[in-house]
Design a protein around this motif. Structure first.
Motif: not given
Length: 86
Positions: A5-25
């Motif tokens: 609903s907020s529009g286009y999702v900007p590019p995201f560095d997926l490695m940030k998720l790995q650095e923060k633990g067991s997070l996923f998209l």
């Protein structure tokens, strides 16, 4: 991402998720579930009839006030469903 609903999702560095633990998209697609739609609707109707779930209705507008209903949604001033009554 639900609805975007907020529009286009900007590019995201997926490695940030790995650095923060067991997070996923993830991004879901509802099309594989469409074959179960009749079953879902049957269950939904039973739940409503049995008061197993409740549906919050924020506001009911007469059809002539459709512009007000749209404004309420667009301005994010609703909590629950908005109904239009003929």
């Amino acid at each position: 991402m639900y609805g975007q609903s907020s529009g286009y999702v900007p590019p995201f560095d997926l490695m940030k998720l790995q650095e923060k633990g067991s997070l996923f998209l993830t991004r879901t697609n509802g099309l594989p579930y469409m074959k179960y739609w009749p079953e879902y609707m049957e269950n939904f109707q039973k739940w409503v009839a049995n008061n197993s779930i409740s549906i919050k209705i924020d506001h009911v507008y007469p059809l002539k006030d459709v512009a007000k209903a749209h404004s309420r949604v667009e301005d994010r001033n609703s909590i629950g469903r908005i109904l239009l009554k003929p």
